[in-house]
Design a protein around this motif. Structure first.
Motif, PDB file in Angstrom:
ATOM      1  N   SER A 178       0.628  -1.327   0.040  1.00 47.09           N
ATOM      2  CA  SER A 178      -0.044   0.042  -0.008  1.00 47.09           C
ATOM      3  C   SER A 178       1.029   1.367  -0.094  1.00 47.09           C
ATOM      4  CB  SER A 178      -0.819  -0.040   1.123  1.00 47.09           C
ATOM      5  OG  SER A 178      -1.980  -1.073   1.212  1.00 47.09           O
ATOM      6  N   VAL A 179       1.917   1.168  -0.748  1.00 50.89           N
ATOM      7  CA  VAL A 179       2.857   2.463  -0.571  1.00 50.89           C
ATOM      8  C   VAL A 179       3.373   2.806  -2.078  1.00 50.89           C
ATOM      9  CG1 VAL A 179       4.974   1.197  -0.156  1.00 50.89           C
ATOM     10  CG2 VAL A 179       4.716   3.412   0.554  1.00 50.89           C
ATOM     11  N   LEU A 180       3.228   1.797  -2.970  1.00 52.47           N
ATOM     12  CA  LEU A 180       3.818   2.165  -4.333  1.00 52.47           C
ATOM     13  C   LEU A 180       3.262   3.394  -4.915  1.00 52.47           C
ATOM     14  CD1 LEU A 180       5.148  -0.368  -7.052  1.00 52.47           C
ATOM     15  CD2 LEU A 180       4.115   1.475  -7.893  1.00 52.47           C
ATOM     16  N   HIS A 181       1.959   3.604  -4.852  1.00 53.05           N
ATOM     17  CA  HIS A 181       1.530   4.604  -5.340  1.00 53.05           C
ATOM     18  C   HIS A 181       1.814   5.970  -4.888  1.00 53.05           C
ATOM     19  CE1 HIS A 181      -1.212   3.117  -2.335  1.00 53.05           C
ATOM     20  NE2 HIS A 181      -1.655   4.195  -2.168  1.00 53.05           N
ATOM     21  N   HIS A 182       2.109   6.019  -3.694  1.00 55.36           N
ATOM     22  CA  HIS A 182       2.729   7.078  -3.105  1.00 55.36           C
ATOM     23  C   HIS A 182       4.184   7.493  -3.614  1.00 55.36           C
ATOM     24  CE1 HIS A 182      -0.598   7.645  -0.221  1.00 55.36           C
ATOM     25  NE2 HIS A 182      -0.435   6.252   0.242  1.00 55.36           N
ATOM     26  N   ILE A 183       4.956   6.416  -3.775  1.00 58.33           N
ATOM     27  CA  ILE A 183       5.969   6.706  -4.606  1.00 58.33           C
ATOM     28  C   ILE A 183       6.030   7.223  -5.821  1.00 58.33           C
ATOM     29  CG2 ILE A 183       8.420   5.912  -4.953  1.00 58.33           C
ATOM     30  CD1 ILE A 183       7.772   3.470  -3.038  1.00 58.33           C
ATOM     31  N   PRO A 193      -9.896   4.892  -5.182  1.00 57.75           N
ATOM     32  CA  PRO A 193      -9.941   6.448  -4.788  1.00 57.75           C
ATOM     33  C   PRO A 193      -8.595   7.129  -4.092  1.00 57.75           C
ATOM     34  CG  PRO A 193     -11.010   4.833  -3.015  1.00 57.75           C
ATOM     35  CD  PRO A 193     -10.718   4.062  -4.322  1.00 57.75           C
ATOM     36  N   VAL A 194      -7.468   6.107  -3.642  1.00 59.82           N
ATOM     37  CA  VAL A 194      -6.285   6.740  -3.277  1.00 59.82           C
ATOM     38  C   VAL A 194      -5.743   7.056  -4.327  1.00 59.82           C
ATOM     39  CG1 VAL A 194      -6.178   5.412  -1.094  1.00 59.82           C
ATOM     40  CG2 VAL A 194      -5.286   4.575  -3.208  1.00 59.82           C
ATOM     41  N   ILE A 195      -5.682   6.562  -5.491  1.00 59.25           N
ATOM     42  CA  ILE A 195      -5.058   7.191  -6.723  1.00 59.25           C
ATOM     43  C   ILE A 195      -5.563   8.563  -7.137  1.00 59.25           C
ATOM     44  CG2 ILE A 195      -4.385   6.927  -9.092  1.00 59.25           C
ATOM     45  CD1 ILE A 195      -2.933   4.850  -7.292  1.00 59.25           C
ATOM     46  N   ARG A 196      -7.039   8.724  -7.108  1.00 54.09           N
ATOM     47  CA  ARG A 196      -7.482  10.115  -7.488  1.00 54.09           C
ATOM     48  C   ARG A 196      -7.149  10.865  -6.556  1.00 54.09           C
ATOM     49  NH1 ARG A 196     -11.576   6.287  -8.359  1.00 54.09           N
ATOM     50  NH2 ARG A 196     -12.578   6.914  -6.587  1.00 54.09           N
ATOM     51  N   MET A 197      -6.845  10.695  -5.139  1.00 57.66           N
ATOM     52  CA  MET A 197      -6.663  11.393  -3.715  1.00 57.66           C
ATOM     53  C   MET A 197      -5.204  11.881  -3.887  1.00 57.66           C
ATOM     54  SD  MET A 197      -7.113  10.826  -0.015  1.00 57.66           S
ATOM     55  CE  MET A 197      -8.788  10.189  -0.420  1.00 57.66           C
ATOM     56  N   ASN A 198      -4.323  11.014  -4.360  1.00 56.31           N
ATOM     57  CA  ASN A 198      -2.698  10.957  -4.191  1.00 56.31           C
ATOM     58  C   ASN A 198      -2.130  11.357  -5.483  1.00 56.31           C
ATOM     59  OD1 ASN A 198      -2.438  10.701  -1.067  1.00 56.31           O
ATOM     60  ND2 ASN A 198      -3.667   9.038  -1.596  1.00 56.31           N
ATOM     61  N   VAL A 199      -2.611  10.837  -6.485  1.00 55.16           N
ATOM     62  CA  VAL A 199      -1.674  11.011  -7.869  1.00 55.16           C
ATOM     63  C   VAL A 199      -2.353  12.270  -8.696  1.00 55.16           C
ATOM     64  CG1 VAL A 199      -0.788  10.060  -9.967  1.00 55.16           C
ATOM     65  CG2 VAL A 199      -1.087   8.656  -7.717  1.00 55.16           C
ATOM     66  N   LEU A 200      -1.374  13.200  -9.093  1.00 52.77           N
ATOM     67  CA  LEU A 200      -1.832  14.121  -9.976  1.00 52.77           C
ATOM     68  C   LEU A 200      -2.444  13.621 -11.263  1.00 52.77           C
ATOM     69  CD1 LEU A 200       1.398  16.528  -9.894  1.00 52.77           C
ATOM     70  CD2 LEU A 200      -1.153  16.829  -8.727  1.00 52.77           C
ATOM     71  N   GLU A 201      -3.428  14.260 -11.756  1.00 51.97           N
ATOM     72  CA  GLU A 201      -4.321  13.868 -12.925  1.00 51.97           C
ATOM     73  C   GLU A 201      -3.379  13.527 -14.084  1.00 51.97           C
ATOM     74  OE1 GLU A 201      -8.384  14.942 -15.409  1.00 51.97           O
ATOM     75  OE2 GLU A 201      -7.665  16.257 -13.674  1.00 51.97           O
ATOM     76  N   ALA A 202      -2.450  14.369 -14.333  1.00 49.25           N
ATOM     77  CA  ALA A 202      -1.382  14.114 -15.491  1.00 49.25           C
ATOM     78  C   ALA A 202      -0.562  13.078 -15.205  1.00 49.25           C
ATOM     79  CB  ALA A 202      -0.602  15.580 -15.514  1.00 49.25           C
ATOM     80  N   GLY A 226      -0.476   6.883 -16.697  1.00 46.94           N
ATOM     81  CA  GLY A 226       0.902   6.241 -16.701  1.00 46.94           C
ATOM     82  C   GLY A 226       0.803   5.071 -15.720  1.00 46.94           C
ATOM     83  N   TYR A 227      -0.335   5.064 -14.822  1.00 44.13           N
ATOM     84  CA  TYR A 227      -0.560   4.095 -13.647  1.00 44.13           C
ATOM     85  C   TYR A 227      -1.484   3.338 -13.839  1.00 44.13           C
ATOM     86  CZ  TYR A 227      -0.503   2.392  -8.713  1.00 44.13           C
ATOM     87  OH  TYR A 227      -0.501   1.660  -7.463  1.00 44.13           O
ATOM     88  N   ASN A 228      -1.285   2.131 -14.285  1.00 47.11           N
ATOM     89  CA  ASN A 228      -2.262   1.035 -14.886  1.00 47.11           C
ATOM     90  C   ASN A 228      -1.793  -0.399 -14.996  1.00 47.11           C
ATOM     91  OD1 ASN A 228      -1.310   0.386 -17.681  1.00 47.11           O
ATOM     92  ND2 ASN A 228      -1.320   2.721 -17.737  1.00 47.11           N
TER      93      ASN A 228
END
Length: 259
Positions: free
Chosen positions: A130-135, A170-179, A183-185
């Protein structure tokens, strides 16, 4: 009076017994353990070295140490915790570990993952839960993250990864910029991961329907010896690039995908 220690993190809640053994945990963490067991992905811990990336309140670190790991390192940074404000999780985890002789070989280090790329050696087992998306939110490149992960696992060693695979979570939409979200799929994640690891098993992460858990085995893909030409008398930055058998140049080649 009981000398058990109760840990109350944002989502990591667990209890250490009087001698430091992890004896119970909250529902969320138990579902994660159940998901690992469901795909027969629980790694052997006895006499193993373990790295816990994004350790938060230290659940996986203390679980590993309780199961017999002889060298455990947890990495994280301070952050806001519900109801508490800013918490220095590294300092708090260290204080808990020092309460118990059985955890004398647990260490915690501070790093801003995705902005800093320090290396900490190689380990038999690595948790990336539960951390790679934050990196990724900080660096915007999955291959860089998986390359950095590969630097910390012995060839043949084990990486347990869990997380979301696209912006349906939802954590992707919350923490990762829309731009950065395109690339995150799943496809991009698998392509980056399989450059360095074989995905041995996979299954649903039972605490969230949008997430999976993967058991990965490190491939033996260390770069071949660099064959370029170097001029005598090089100093300064050149020496930094060619030290340790051109280690830095090999790192750059891995990240860019070209030599």
């Amino acid at each position: 009076m009981s000398n058990t220690v109760s840990i109350e993190g944002d989502y990591q809640q667990y209890v250490l017994s009087e001698d430091g053994v992890l004896q119970s945990a909250g529902e969320r963490m138990m579902k994660k353990v159940e998901a690992i067991n469901a795909i027969d992905a629980a790694p052997e811990m006895l006499n193993r070295s373990v790295l816990d990336i994004g350790c938060d309140a230290g659940f996986w670190s203390f679980l590993a140490s309780s199961a017999g790991a002889i060298n455990v390192l947890g990495l994280d940074r301070g952050r806001d915790v519900k109801g508490r404000g800013f918490v220095d999780v590294v300092t708090e985890n260290e204080a808990v570990a020092r309460k118990f002789p059985r955890h004398e070989r647990i260490r915690f280090r501070r790093i801003d993952l995705g902005a800093q790329w320090h290396e900490f050696g190689r380990f038999d087992v690595v948790y990336c839960m539960s951390v790679l998306h934050h990196i990724y939110a900080q660096c915007g490149d999955l291959n860089s993250v998986w390359y950095w992960l590969s630097r910390h696992v012995w060839p043949g060693g084990t990486l347990l990864w869990e997380g979301p695979l696209d912006d349906n979570d939802p954590v992707i939409r919350m923490n990762v910029l829309e731009a950065l979200r395109p690339g995150y799929n799943r496809t991009a994640m698998e392509q980056a991961a399989t450059r360095y690891f074989e995905i041995v098993r996979r299954g649903p992460a039972m605490h969230e329907p949008t997430r999976e858990i993967w058991l990965c085995q490190r491939k033996d893909v260390d770069a071949a010896e660099f064959s370029g030409i170097m001029m005598d008398g090089a100093t300064g930055s050149t020496q930094a690039f060619i030290r340790n058998g051109c280690e830095r140049m090999e790192q750059i080649a891995h990240i860019l995908g070209v030599r």
